[in-house]
Design an enzyme around this catalytic site. Structure first.
Site, PDB file in Angstrom:
ATOM      1  N   ASP A  56      14.250  -3.233   0.270  1.00 47.31           N
ATOM      2  CA  ASP A  56      14.278  -4.170  -0.854  1.00 47.31           C
ATOM      3  C   ASP A  56      14.458  -3.400  -2.166  1.00 47.31           C
ATOM      4  O   ASP A  56      13.614  -2.587  -2.525  1.00 47.31           O
ATOM      5  CB  ASP A  56      12.947  -4.943  -0.901  1.00 47.31           C
ATOM      6  CG  ASP A  56      12.952  -6.002  -1.979  1.00 47.31           C
ATOM      7  OD1 ASP A  56      13.582  -7.051  -1.763  1.00 47.31           O
ATOM      8  OD2 ASP A  56      12.357  -5.773  -3.060  1.00 47.31           O
ATOM      9  N   TYR A  61      15.121  -2.333 -10.754  1.00 45.97           N
ATOM     10  CA  TYR A  61      14.293  -1.181 -10.323  1.00 45.97           C
ATOM     11  C   TYR A  61      15.030   0.138 -10.506  1.00 45.97           C
ATOM     12  O   TYR A  61      14.403   1.196 -10.558  1.00 45.97           O
ATOM     13  CB  TYR A  61      13.898  -1.286  -8.837  1.00 45.97           C
ATOM     14  CG  TYR A  61      13.250  -2.565  -8.380  1.00 45.97           C
ATOM     15  CD1 TYR A  61      12.644  -3.435  -9.279  1.00 45.97           C
ATOM     16  CD2 TYR A  61      13.243  -2.903  -7.030  1.00 45.97           C
ATOM     17  CE1 TYR A  61      12.069  -4.618  -8.831  1.00 45.97           C
ATOM     18  CE2 TYR A  61      12.657  -4.066  -6.575  1.00 45.97           C
ATOM     19  CZ  TYR A  61      12.087  -4.929  -7.486  1.00 45.97           C
ATOM     20  OH  TYR A  61      11.520  -6.087  -7.032  1.00 45.97           O
TER      21      TYR A  61
HETATM   22  N1  LIG Z   1      10.848 -10.264  -6.462  1.00 41.25           N
HETATM   23  C1  LIG Z   1       9.995  -9.768  -7.313  1.00 41.25           C
HETATM   24  O1  LIG Z   1       9.875 -10.247  -8.467  1.00 41.25           O
HETATM   25  C2  LIG Z   1       9.123  -8.619  -6.922  1.00 41.25           C
HETATM   26  C3  LIG Z   1       7.985  -8.325  -7.676  1.00 41.25           C
HETATM   27  C4  LIG Z   1       7.193  -7.253  -7.256  1.00 41.25           C
HETATM   28  C5  LIG Z   1       7.552  -6.504  -6.132  1.00 41.25           C
HETATM   29  N2  LIG Z   1       8.692  -6.809  -5.442  1.00 41.25           N
HETATM   30  C6  LIG Z   1       9.119  -6.014  -4.261  1.00 41.25           C
HETATM   31  O2  LIG Z   1       8.027  -5.946  -3.342  1.00 41.25           O
HETATM   32  C7  LIG Z   1       7.723  -4.585  -3.060  1.00 41.25           C
HETATM   33  C8  LIG Z   1       6.250  -4.435  -2.702  1.00 41.25           C
HETATM   34  O3  LIG Z   1       5.414  -4.952  -3.724  1.00 41.25           O
HETATM   35  P1  LIG Z   1       4.600  -4.023  -4.750  1.00 41.25           P
HETATM   36  O4  LIG Z   1       5.283  -2.718  -4.882  1.00 41.25           O
HETATM   37  O5  LIG Z   1       4.367  -4.846  -5.952  1.00 41.25           O
HETATM   38  O6  LIG Z   1       3.193  -3.848  -4.097  1.00 41.25           O
HETATM   39  P2  LIG Z   1       2.507  -3.548  -2.678  1.00 41.25           P
HETATM   40  O7  LIG Z   1       3.530  -3.217  -1.666  1.00 41.25           O
HETATM   41  O8  LIG Z   1       1.562  -4.654  -2.438  1.00 41.25           O
HETATM   42  O9  LIG Z   1       1.636  -2.276  -3.034  1.00 41.25           O
HETATM   43  C9  LIG Z   1       2.192  -1.042  -3.333  1.00 41.25           C
HETATM   44  C10 LIG Z   1       1.052  -0.085  -3.699  1.00 41.25           C
HETATM   45  O10 LIG Z   1       0.170   0.059  -2.589  1.00 41.25           O
HETATM   46  C11 LIG Z   1       0.114   1.420  -2.189  1.00 41.25           C
HETATM   47  N3  LIG Z   1       0.054   1.441  -0.719  1.00 41.25           N
HETATM   48  C12 LIG Z   1       1.048   1.193   0.161  1.00 41.25           C
HETATM   49  N4  LIG Z   1       0.617   1.260   1.432  1.00 41.25           N
HETATM   50  C13 LIG Z   1      -0.707   1.559   1.365  1.00 41.25           C
HETATM   51  C14 LIG Z   1      -1.714   1.757   2.340  1.00 41.25           C
HETATM   52  N5  LIG Z   1      -1.449   1.679   3.639  1.00 41.25           N
HETATM   53  N6  LIG Z   1      -2.975   2.051   1.909  1.00 41.25           N
HETATM   54  C15 LIG Z   1      -3.256   2.159   0.593  1.00 41.25           C
HETATM   55  N7  LIG Z   1      -2.337   1.964  -0.384  1.00 41.25           N
HETATM   56  C16 LIG Z   1      -1.078   1.666  -0.007  1.00 41.25           C
HETATM   57  C17 LIG Z   1       1.355   2.080  -2.754  1.00 41.25           C
HETATM   58  O11 LIG Z   1       1.141   3.444  -3.050  1.00 41.25           O
HETATM   59  P3  LIG Z   1       1.905   4.667  -2.295  1.00 41.25           P
HETATM   60  O12 LIG Z   1       3.363   4.545  -2.574  1.00 41.25           O
HETATM   61  O13 LIG Z   1       1.298   5.873  -2.922  1.00 41.25           O
HETATM   62  O14 LIG Z   1       1.560   4.557  -0.831  1.00 41.25           O
HETATM   63  C18 LIG Z   1       1.555   1.290  -4.040  1.00 41.25           C
HETATM   64  O15 LIG Z   1       0.707   1.785  -5.064  1.00 41.25           O
HETATM   65  C19 LIG Z   1       8.189  -3.863  -4.331  1.00 41.25           C
HETATM   66  O16 LIG Z   1       8.284  -2.458  -4.167  1.00 41.25           O
HETATM   67  C20 LIG Z   1       9.490  -4.577  -4.590  1.00 41.25           C
HETATM   68  O17 LIG Z   1      10.492  -4.067  -3.725  1.00 41.25           O
HETATM   69  C21 LIG Z   1       9.464  -7.870  -5.810  1.00 41.25           C
END
Ligand SMILES: NC(=O)c1ccc[n+]([C@@H]2O[C@H](COP(=O)([O-])OP(=O)(O)OC[C@H]3O[C@@H](n4cnc5c(N)ncnc54)[C@H](OP(=O)(O)O)[C@@H]3O)[C@@H](O)[C@H]2O)c1
Length: 326
Positions: A56, A61
């Protein structure tokens, strides 16, 4: 290690029998662009090695290039035979949500990725900006209402031209989905929204199910450490207790719960161990009692969308932006 096989969900609105791998790797690292494109690329390669096939990204980004490079390297390393084995999603940024800007925007995304087609192209947010800028936070003086009908027609054209297999939306409330459906010739295949045990999105999920739209959960772990996320999920006592009792990590309990809701999800990690940990959720399940406990967690939307709310803009409050779904 053998790579894990990830289940898929059919994209019912797509013309052919396309499907989306339920788990994808998120690539949003704030501030955009991530200062470390190398680690983005390495993370994506690690993910491909353990079995991730869904990635994604978004114009905003600025990780499209790193993803494209990782894909080409994965092919030359023999990790995958061709790009066709992957599911690549990107998103149309708000400065490009104008009918005449959609085609050049997807062409630019494909150029950044070095690919001929996307699997899924999403309208990132239901709002427009006056001037071309990929900066985030956005300049609120430039907010405009989006032309839903005209922008969606241009998205449909991208699909017809074969530049993307499927089209969809992101951050759409039930009301906005209904508005779009009122004129759409091709319904959206996906609505990508914030979803996790602390913001379960029951209303949007119910509507999407009825309309044959697949929900993709973003911030499934609550997006800790990002300006749009919080620690509410990773510090949730109910999830901690379930994780301890099961000998799983809190993140795994959370992702398993999201998976059991019948949706797809994108989780971001650029850490090799956590990339692997997050995929190890398909050979065990939550008990009905555990699901019931998660169901009772008090609900709170993590991201109110204040970045898109302004007195002079199309949305003057989170209530207006989310049409009451807060
Ligand atoms: N459409 C939209 O408007 C929108 C908005 C927000 C996000 N997104 C997409 O959704 C993706 C995921 O959402 P997000 O990045 O907001 O948040 P998320 O995936 O809920 O959380 C990411 C955070 O959690 C940590 N993490 C990951 N796996 C872990 C584990 N097993 N244990 C502990 N910590 C962990 C990561 O750090 P590390 O990297 O250090 O592991 C990072 O700090 C984004 O990257 C993006 O591609 C889309």
């Amino acid at each position: 290690m053998d790579s894990i096989s990830i289940p898929e969900l059919p994209l019912l609105a797509s013309p052919s029998s396309y499907s989306i791998p339920v788990l994808g790797l998120g690539t949003a690292v704030y501030p955009f662009p991530t200062s470390d494109q190398i680690s983005a690329k390495e993370a994506i390669l690690s993910a491909i090695k353990v079995g991730y096939r869904h990635f994604d990204t978004a114009a905003a980004y600025q990780t499209e290039q790193a993803l494209g490079e990782a894909i080409h390297e994965a092919i030359s390393l023999g990790l995958i035979k061709s790009r066709d084995e992957l599911f690549v999603t990107s998103k149309l940024w708000c400065c490009d949500t104008h009918p005449h800007r959609v085609l050049p925007a997807i062409q630019n995304t494909l150029k950044n990725l070095g690919l001929e087609y996307l699997n899924l192209y999403l309208i990132h947010w239901p709002v427009s900006l006056k001037t071309p800028s990929y900066d985030f936070p956005i300049n609120k003086d430039h907010l405009l209402p989006m032309d839903f009908k005209g922008v969606w027609e241009a998205m449909e054209e991208c699909q017809k031209l074969g530049l993307t297999q499927s089209i969809g939306v992101s951050n759409f409330s039930c009301q906005k989905i209904e508005t779009l459906l009122a004129t759409a010739k091709i319904p959206p295949a996906v609505n990508q929204v914030e979803m996790n045990p602390v913001w379960q999105q029951k209303k949007v999920r119910e509507l999407c199910k009825r309309k044959g739209i697949v929900v993709t959960a973003y911030s499934p772990l609550g997006g800790q450490g990002t300006p749009w996320g919080s620690n509410a999920v990773m510090e949730c006592e109910v999830l901690k207790q379930i994780a301890d009792a099961k000998g799983k990590s809190l993140a795994q309990v959370c992702l398993r719960w999201v998976y059991e809701q019948g949706v797809s999800f994108v989780v971001k990690s650029f850490n090799k161990e956590r990339i692997k940990e997050n995929v190890e959720i398909f050979d065990w399940e939550l008990s009905p009692e555990e699901v019931e406990k998660i169901d009772q967690i008090p609900q709170k939307r993590g991201y109110q969308a204040f970045d898109f709310i302004a007195d002079q803009g199309p949305y003057k409050s989170p209530e207006e932006f989310w049409d009451g779904e807060i």
